[in-house]
Design an enzyme around this catalytic site. Sequence first.
Site, short mmCIF file in Angstrom:
data_model
loop_
_atom_site.label_atom_id
_atom_site.label_comp_id
_atom_site.label_asym_id
_atom_site.label_seq_id
_atom_site.Cartn_x
_atom_site.Cartn_y
_atom_site.Cartn_z
CB CYS A 67 9.63 20.21 -38.23
SG CYS A 67 9.58 19.70 -36.50
CB CYS B 189 -3.10 24.36 -29.77
SG CYS B 189 -1.86 23.06 -29.95
CB CYS C 291 8.18 16.65 -38.66
SG CYS C 291 9.50 15.95 -37.68
CB CYS D 271 0.30 0.36 7.06
SG CYS D 271 -0.34 1.94 7.62
CB CYS E 271 1.57 5.94 9.97
SG CYS E 271 0.42 4.81 9.21
CB CYS F 1 26.23 -20.10 28.19
SG CYS F 1 25.60 -20.71 29.77
CB CYS G 283 12.51 -20.90 20.42
SG CYS G 283 12.25 -21.17 22.17
CB CYS H 185 24.05 -23.71 27.94
SG CYS H 185 25.79 -24.05 27.71
CB CYS I 128 15.22 -15.01 28.65
SG CYS I 128 14.56 -13.72 27.57
ZN LIG Z 1 -0.05 23.68 -28.81
ZN LIG Z 2 1.38 2.93 8.45
ZN LIG Z 3 13.68 -12.40 29.14
ZN LIG Z 4 10.59 17.72 -36.68
ZN LIG Z 5 26.29 -22.94 29.59
#
Ligand SMILES: [Zn+2]
Ligand SMILES: [Zn+2]
Ligand SMILES: [Zn+2]
Ligand SMILES: [Zn+2]
Ligand SMILES: [Zn+2]
Lengths: 528, 198
Positions: free
Chosen positions: A139, A156, A161, A262, A275, A302, A315, A320, A328
């Site tokens: 081998c 071929c 081995c 995607c 993408c 706040c 949300c 407060c 917001c």
């Molecule tokens: Zn070969």
């Molecule tokens: Zn994408």
């Molecule tokens: Zn806003």
């Molecule tokens: Zn061998």
């Molecule tokens: Zn406040």
Amino acid sequence: MDTDDDFMSNVSSEDDMLPDDSDNDLSGDEDFGFDDEPDAYIDSQKEIGHKKKAAYDITFKVYQPSDVLKQQTELIDEVNMILDISKEEAAILLRYFRWNKERLIEDYMDRPSQVLDAAGLAQTSAGPPKMQVIPGFVCDICCEDEPGLESFALKCGHRYCVDCYRHYLSQKISREGEAARIQCPSEGCNIIIDARSLDLLVTAELTERYHELLHRTYVEDKETLKWCPAPDCQNAVECAVKKKDLDKVVPTVSCICGHRFCFGCILNDHQPAPCELVKKWLKKCADDSETANWISANTKECPKCNSTIEKNGGCNHMTCRKCKHEFCWMCMGLWSEHGTSWYNCNRFEEKSGTDARDAQAKSRVSLERYLHYYNRYANHEQSARLDKDIYHKTEKKMVQLQKESGMSWIEVQYLNSASQALQTCRQTLMWTYAFAFYLARNNLTEIFEDNQKDLEMAVEALSEMFEKPIAELADSDLKVDIINKTSYCNKRRVILLDDTAQKLSEGLWTFNTELTSLGANGGSSARR
Amino acid sequence: MASQNKRIAKELAECTSSPPPGITVTLPNDSDLHKWHVTLDGPENSVYAGGRFGLVVSLPADYPFRAPTVTFATRIYHPNVTNDQLGNICLGPLKAENWKPSTRLAGVLEAVRALLAEPQPDDPLEARIADEFRAERQEFDKNARSYVQRYAKGPVKFDVAAVGAAAAGEGGEDKKGAGGAATAAGASRSGGNTASGP
Ligand SMILES: [Zn+2]
Ligand SMILES: [Zn+2]
Ligand SMILES: [Zn+2]
Ligand SMILES: [Zn+2]
Ligand SMILES: [Zn+2]
Ligand SMILES: [Zn+2]
């Protein structure tokens, strides 16, 4: 290919995965005149012609592992018959031609010996592969020469081995993940090992892995096929959208496992942003993460009494606890003004050019602009996560609700629909801000911003209802409100996506960056 | 594994009894067949002529199923060798996807020597040196010869190349390229290596 898929695979459109509001659509919000939820079989609808296909809708097909295997087997059988070669050879040739059957047959008819040579199939008529004991054999890999040493050679004739052959193959398969193009171990020999020889040589476990890898190359070799990236999902998705089309379309597909992604970049659904923008945006966010880190904090003060306010739901309408001030979360502005037509929480107001003369002021404005969009992008991302937490609580809520109100399981499904709508819409909203960041102003941007604002307002309103205590949720008026708002949110999302996709396909948007990724190192301006 | 040692022992015997031209192989530690020291004579008619270069060859535990790593222990100015103390080489047959278990080390060493006779600027590890090789050949020759004078004369040393060189050497090319070696200030360049760590 479409002979066997009636029940095995799923012809689908991305809207399948949206919460189905067709049976809870009690809203009477019919002023849109828009048939927003196309059914699954969009192709046939298109032919009928009276139903409009949404501009963002992509045709695709989902294949289960058995479908993928069947397709391969059919192609192999076909080539085996037409070219009169063995199935192993047909498989190797098909893989060499990246499963382009037509080109393979054409080339093979023209010049068979060159084709066989190039694909690593020597042209000899040896019998089936077998191990042999040859007297005097040494081998060349391990240099063993003991008598009775079993050896193996491909066509071929390069003989080694069996131990060395096995070691070589297991190295290639388990360590390098190679399957379709494993060559003869001899230096400079490009003969490729076929499945039958492999089956003869290696353990059953390795054979299984080998066939799994072979199986994967079928999908990986074809531009029109991609694996669903969801963990543990074995399905493949077929879609005709090509890489070069990605500046015109955002090809969102959804697997039957429920994962929406995607087809262009395998990331989670990022409509309406193309993408390339997504790639640039994510890079920019990673580069500028330190600057923007403070935004993702879960607590703020706040604006009126400065007491600490924690955000624990999706949300953005904050009240407060101490002073009852309503504001917001995103812009910290008065909430009462958000419903009015003149207030724009979503639009970045460019300061008049005069006070941005010098470079420092300009870079400050550009940072402010980025932070404006990043703030909103990150906020929706965070809110989607919080909404998801709430979703898990929702399940509990629904069970409670059933007990308290005597409603059936079906009757409380509206909370599930609401939760899914919130997540889907927030994901869309999130990407509208990345989209907006790269959008250059023209006469169309205002429509986009209006759509964005409408969707955002609707989502915040639904989010607020959704967080109400169970006692209030049981109220039948609130139930109707939630059902209506859910349906409205989904409609607003469809309208926004349809508008952006339509204009993208027509090339009407102008972006302040390139949408093609030909110059791979073009987007370096984000770096300091 | 004994059978793998048989292969290595045979290769070693071949390389020492009838070595390829310009190549000398020794074992730094007689009990370790997996570490070879190789001395390479710069090929005649090349800018490296007259220089003697140390190579360290490490054979992985499952050699010959995985490729050996070959690094220059002697600094060399060459498009396909990193211009640092790691001395990593870009050589086709040594890449994992090209390596075949029947490949012989003698052949690999001859390929390394052939690379000195004929650099491959189209597949460079040092882009700047490759550009110079193509566009300013005289400047390249001058720099390569000055490296030979500086590093490749006298007894060959093998202890320069750091352990784990292969892992740290990737990805730092552009930095090193920008640092420039035109002035051949070799000693001051060690800072570039630490900056490009994993
Ligand atoms: Zn070969
Ligand atoms: Zn994408
Ligand atoms: Zn806003
Ligand atoms: Zn061998
Ligand atoms: Zn406040
Ligand atoms: Zn899936």
